[in-house]
Motif scaffolding. Structure first.
Motif, PDB file in Angstrom:
ATOM      1  N   THR A 114      41.603  64.567  -4.995  1.00  0.00           N
ATOM      2  CA  THR A 114      40.086  63.928  -4.564  1.00  0.00           C
ATOM      3  C   THR A 114      40.166  62.783  -3.626  1.00  0.00           C
ATOM      4  O   THR A 114      39.211  62.949  -2.796  1.00  0.00           O
ATOM      5  CB  THR A 114      39.514  63.141  -6.204  1.00  0.00           C
ATOM      6  N   LYS A 115      41.072  61.700  -3.682  1.00  0.00           N
ATOM      7  CA  LYS A 115      41.109  60.821  -2.746  1.00  0.00           C
ATOM      8  C   LYS A 115      41.398  61.466  -1.341  1.00  0.00           C
ATOM      9  O   LYS A 115      40.564  60.924  -0.341  1.00  0.00           O
ATOM     10  CB  LYS A 115      42.120  59.985  -2.992  1.00  0.00           C
ATOM     11  N   TYR A 116      42.308  62.357  -1.003  1.00  0.00           N
ATOM     12  CA  TYR A 116      42.498  62.950  -0.033  1.00  0.00           C
ATOM     13  C   TYR A 116      41.298  63.761   0.814  1.00  0.00           C
ATOM     14  O   TYR A 116      40.809  63.645   1.627  1.00  0.00           O
ATOM     15  CB  TYR A 116      43.697  64.132   0.057  1.00  0.00           C
ATOM     16  N   ALA A 117      40.622  64.513  -0.277  1.00  0.00           N
ATOM     17  CA  ALA A 117      39.242  65.151  -0.058  1.00  0.00           C
ATOM     18  C   ALA A 117      38.336  64.247   0.622  1.00  0.00           C
ATOM     19  O   ALA A 117      37.744  64.401   1.270  1.00  0.00           O
ATOM     20  CB  ALA A 117      38.729  66.250  -1.108  1.00  0.00           C
ATOM     21  N   GLN A 118      38.179  63.130  -0.290  1.00  0.00           N
ATOM     22  CA  GLN A 118      36.965  62.207   0.213  1.00  0.00           C
ATOM     23  C   GLN A 118      37.243  61.689   1.631  1.00  0.00           C
ATOM     24  O   GLN A 118      36.348  61.488   2.561  1.00  0.00           O
ATOM     25  CB  GLN A 118      36.862  61.374  -0.842  1.00  0.00           C
ATOM     26  N   ASP A 119      38.620  61.247   1.989  1.00  0.00           N
ATOM     27  CA  ASP A 119      39.102  60.521   3.178  1.00  0.00           C
ATOM     28  C   ASP A 119      38.765  61.944   4.069  1.00  0.00           C
ATOM     29  O   ASP A 119      38.200  61.452   5.474  1.00  0.00           O
ATOM     30  CB  ASP A 119      40.596  60.442   3.083  1.00  0.00           C
TER      31      ASP A 119
END
Length: 130
Positions: A114-119
């Protein structure tokens, strides 16, 4: 695959892992719960996961363990029958702890996705804004 499918998949994984963690926490909390021999033992909960055809994972249901449990000899226990037995859950605490570690790691991996996708989405918006 759409632009936000990674977030949808990670979100479904977070939900499934949270349900798994909740079930395991309940099982571990009740691992030493005993009842009288005329009652059903605590039934461990097992989460049934299934792949979602559109991507991700769903909780298909929650199965319960055997209510028969195991008979333990505890003559000093206040719930013991006339022969000195109580009924305990039929589950292996070591297995529950192992599953807990797996569920935690799965949850952590979903959070990281989720964090990588948001970044990535934020970077794409920044590039598009120039």
């Amino acid at each position: 695959m759409g632009a936000f499918d990674a977030l949808d998949i990670a979100s479904s994984s977070l939900g499934m892992h949270q349900t798994w963690l909740d079930a395991l926490a309940n099982n571990i909390a009740n691992a030493n719960t005993v009842v009288s021999t005329d009652q059903q033992a605590f039934q461990a909960q097992m989460v049934i996961a299934q792949a979602d055809p559109s991507g991700g994972v769903d909780v298909a249901g929650i199965a319960e363990g055997d209510g028969e449990g195991v008979m333990e000899y505890a003559p000093d226990h206040p719930l013991a029958d006339e022969d000195g037995y109580v009924r305990a859950p039929a589950m292996d605490l070591a297995s529950q702890m192992t599953q807990l570690v797996m569920a935690q790691r799965g949850y952590q991996a979903s959070v990281q996705v989720t964090k990588y996708a948001q970044d990535s989405y934020s970077s794409a918006l920044t590039i598009g804004g120039r």
